[in-house]
Design a protein around this motif. Structure first.
Motif, short mmCIF file in Angstrom:
data_model
loop_
_atom_site.label_atom_id
_atom_site.label_comp_id
_atom_site.label_asym_id
_atom_site.label_seq_id
_atom_site.Cartn_x
_atom_site.Cartn_y
_atom_site.Cartn_z
N LEU A 1 0.82 -1.21 0.00
CA LEU A 1 0.00 0.00 0.00
C LEU A 1 0.85 1.26 0.00
O LEU A 1 0.57 2.23 -0.71
CB LEU A 1 -0.93 -0.01 1.22
N VAL B 1 -0.44 4.79 -1.05
CA VAL B 1 -1.45 5.18 -0.06
C VAL B 1 -0.72 5.83 1.12
O VAL B 1 0.33 5.34 1.55
CB VAL B 1 -2.25 3.94 0.41
N VAL C 1 -2.72 3.83 6.10
CA VAL C 1 -2.37 2.41 6.20
C VAL C 1 -2.23 2.01 7.67
O VAL C 1 -2.73 0.97 8.11
CB VAL C 1 -1.08 2.12 5.43
N SER D 1 -8.54 2.13 -3.14
CA SER D 1 -7.93 3.14 -2.26
C SER D 1 -6.67 3.72 -2.89
O SER D 1 -6.35 4.90 -2.68
CB SER D 1 -7.61 2.53 -0.90
N GLY D 2 -5.93 2.90 -3.62
CA GLY D 2 -4.71 3.37 -4.25
C GLY D 2 -4.92 4.00 -5.61
O GLY D 2 -3.95 4.30 -6.31
N GLU E 1 -12.08 7.10 -4.62
CA GLU E 1 -11.13 6.57 -3.66
C GLU E 1 -11.73 6.49 -2.26
O GLU E 1 -11.37 5.60 -1.48
CB GLU E 1 -9.86 7.42 -3.65
N HIS F 1 -11.51 3.58 0.58
CA HIS F 1 -11.07 3.77 1.97
C HIS F 1 -12.10 3.20 2.94
O HIS F 1 -11.75 2.51 3.91
CB HIS F 1 -10.86 5.26 2.26
#
Length: 490
Positions: free
Chosen positions: A71, A77, A82, A139-140, A147, A151
Motif C-alpha cells: 500500500l 497510499v 495504512v 484506495s490506491g 477513492e 477507503h
C-alpha cells in the motif's frame, strides 16, 4: 536349569523395557511437545486443533507484513491511513476478555459453547479478506470508483478481519483448555502459541515467493487465497472437537461477573507499574510494524518478496527469544530482569536497523529485524510470567486479560502513531523545514526508530524497581521438575 532360563527371560524383558524407555525419552527430547498429548487429547487431534493458530498467523503476516508494504510503496497510499487500517484489528483485542467470558457463559439449545464463536469468527475473517484486495486497489487509485469508497470498504474489511481473528483465537484457546486435562493445559497452550509463530514463519516465506514479482492480480490471488485457506483451516480444527453439554449452555445457568476479581487484581502499585512497563514495551516493539517493510523497500531497494520475508526473520527471532527465556527461567531466572534483558536487546535491534539503512548494509538491517523478534519474545515472556505471579487465588484469567488488554491497546495506538509520525516528518523533510541535512527519505523512518528506542528506555525505568525489589529466585533442585518452553503460561 529351569530357574536359569526363567532368570534369562526376565533379564531379556527388562532389557527390552529399558530400550523402549530410552526410545520414549529420545522421542520426547526431539519433540518437546510430545508429552502435551494425553489419552483425552491425542497428539493427532491436538495438532489438528492447532490449525486455527496457523490461520491467525497467516492473517497476521498478511496484515502487518505484506499489505502495508504494498500500500505504501506500490500503491502510494498515505502511511497514516495504512497505519490506521492495520491498527483496527489490534484495537479489538481488549474485547477478548469479554469474548472469552461470553463463550464461557454461552446459552444454547445445541450444547456448544466455543464452536459457535469459532464458526462466526471464521466467517467474519473470510468476509473481510474476501473484499479486502479490491478495496485496497480502489484506495490506491487503481479502480473505477471514487477513492473514498475504497477507503471506507478497506476500513470495513480490516474491521471484519480483526473481529474474526480475535473471536476465533479466543474461543479456540478456550476450547483447547476445555479439552486438555488440567495437568497438560500449560503445555497445550504453549504448543498453540508456537504454532502461531510457525504459521507466521511459513506464511511469510510463501507470500514472499509468490509476490517476488509484484502484480495486482497476484495481490488479489494471495489475499483471497488466504481467505479460503483460513476458513478451511479453522473448520478442520473445529471438526468434531467439542462435545455437546446441554447443562453448560442451559438458559437458567447464571452468568458470573468478574468486576470484583478485576478490582482485586488492580489494587496495589506493583500491578500498575508492571502494566505501565508492558504498555511502553509493547508500543516500542510495535511502532515499526507498518514501517519496517516500506523502509526496506524504499531505502534498501528490497523487492516485495524480500521485504515480506522480513516477517519470517522476525518470527525466527521470536522463537529464539522464547527458547532463551525458557532456558533462563529453568535456571531460576527472575522474570522482571528477563523482561529488562529483552528491552536491552530491543535497543540494540533498532540501532542495527538504523545503521543498516543509513549505511545501506542489508545484512545489518536483517540482523536488526531478527533482534527485534528476539527482544520482543524475551520481553513478552518475562512480563507474562510476572503477570501470572500477580494472580490471586488462582485467578490467572484476570491477570492474563489485563496483560493482553494493555499490550493490544498499546500496539494499536503505537502502529497508528508510528504511521502518522512518519508522514508528518516526511512532509517536513521534503519541504525543507528540517534543514538540508535531513532531506533524505530515511529521515522520517529514523525519527520513529529513535522514538522507539526512547520508549524502550522508559520501559526499563518502569520495570527496574520491580526487578530490584523482587525476591531472589531459588535455584531449582535436581529433583525438581524442569521448567521449559512448554511450561510457559502463554
Amino acid at each position: 536349569m529351569l530357574n536359569e532360563l526363567l532368570l534369562q527371560r526376565v533379564a531379556e524383558r527388562a532389557a527390552r523395557g529399558d530400550a523402549r524407555a530410552q526410545w520414549a525419552r529420545l522421542i520426547t527430547a526431539c519433540l518437546p511437545f510430545a508429552d502435551a498429548a494425553t489419552t483425552e487429547l491425542p497428539l493427532r487431534r491436538l495438532l489438528r486443533l492447532s490449525l486455527f493458530q496457523v490461520s491467525v498467523g497467516m492473517t497476521t503476516v498478511l496484515l502487518t507484513g505484506t499489505l502495508n508494504r504494498v500500500l505504501i510503496v506500490e500503491l502510494n497510499v498515505p502511511a497514516v491511513l495504512v497505519a490506521a487500517m492495520v491498527a483496527i484489528p489490534f484495537l479489538f483485542a481488549p474485547l477478548r476478555a469479554l469474548i472469552g467470558h461470553r463463550s464461557d457463559t454461552h446459552r444454547s439449545h445445541l450444547g456448544w459453547r466455543r464452536g459457535p464463536y469459532i464458526w462466526f469468527g471464521s466467517l467474519l475473517q473470510f468476509g473481510g479478506l474476501a473484499i479486502m484486495p479490491f478495496a485496497l486497489l480502489i484506495s490506491g487509485g487503481h479502480g473505477t470508483g471514487a477513492e473514498w469508497i475504497g477507503h471506507l470498504a478497506a476500513v470495513v474489511a480490516f474491521l471484519l478481519v480483526g473481529a474474526g481473528v480475535h473471536t476465533t483465537q479466543t474461543a479456540g484457546l478456550a476450547l483447547a483448555n476445555d479439552l486438555a486435562p488440567e495437568h497438560a493445559r500449560p503445555r497445550v497452550v504453549a504448543l498453540l502459541y508456537v504454532m502461531l509463530l510457525v504459521g507466521m514463519l511459513i506464511s511469510g516465506v510463501l507470500m514472499g515467493l509468490i509476490l517476488s514479482d509484484f502484480a495486482e492480480v497476484k495481490l488479489v490471488g494471495v489475499v483471497q487465497g488466504a481467505a479460503v485457506l483460513a476458513i478451511l483451516l479453522n473448520m478442520t480444527a473445529l471438526w468434531k472437537q467439542e462435545a455437546q453439554d446441554l447443562a453448560l449452555t442451559a438458559k437458567d445457568r447464571p452468568r458470573i461477573a468478574f468486576q470484583a476479581a478485576w478490582a482485586e487484581f488492580s489494587a496495589g502499585g506493583r500491578a500498575s507499574r508492571l502494566l505501565v512497563a508492558v504498555g511502553l514495551g509493547a508500543a516500542a516493539f510495535s511502532m515499526q510494524d507498518v514501517l519496517l517493510e516500506p523502509y526496506g523497500g524504499q531505502i534498501l531497494n528490497l523487492s516485495v518478496g524480500q521485504t515480506t520475508a522480513l516477517t519470517a526473520l522476525w518470527s525466527a527471532g521470536t522463537l529464539a527469544g522464547l527458547a532463551f527465556a525458557a532456558r533462563q527461567l529453568a535456571r531460576g531466572g527472575e522474570p522482571h530482569r528477563l523482561a529488562g534483558h529483552g528491552l536491552v536487546w530491543g535497543i540494540l535491534a533498532f540501532v542495527a536497523v538504523i545503521c543498516g539503512g543509513v549505511f545501506t548494509l542489508t545484512p545489518v538491517f536483517c540482523a536488526g529485524v531478527i533482534l527485534i523478534g528476539l527482544g520482543g519474545g524475551i520481553f513478552s515472556v518475562g512480563t507474562l510470567t510476572s503477570a501470572m505471579a500477580l494472580a490471586r487465588d488462582g485467578k490467572s484469567g484476570i491477570a492474563l486479560g489485563a496483560w493482553g488488554a494493555v499490550q493490544a491497546t498499546a500496539v494499536g495506538l503505537a502502529i497508528f502513531v508510528g504511521g502518522g509520525l512518519r508522514d508528518l516528518v516526511s512532509h517536513l523533510s521534503e519541504s525543507g523545514l528540517l534543514g538540508t541535512a535531513m532531506t533524505s527519505p530515511a529521515t522520517a523512518y529514523v525519527v520513529v526508530y529513535h522514538l522507539e528506542i526512547g520508549l524502550l528506555f522508559a520501559a526499563l525505568v518502569a520495570i527496574g524497581p520491580l526487578a530490584r525489589y523482587a525476591p531472589a529466585a531459588a535455584r531449582p533442585s535436581p529433583e525438581a521438575p524442569k521448567f521449559g518452553l512448554a511450561d510457559l503460561p502463554a
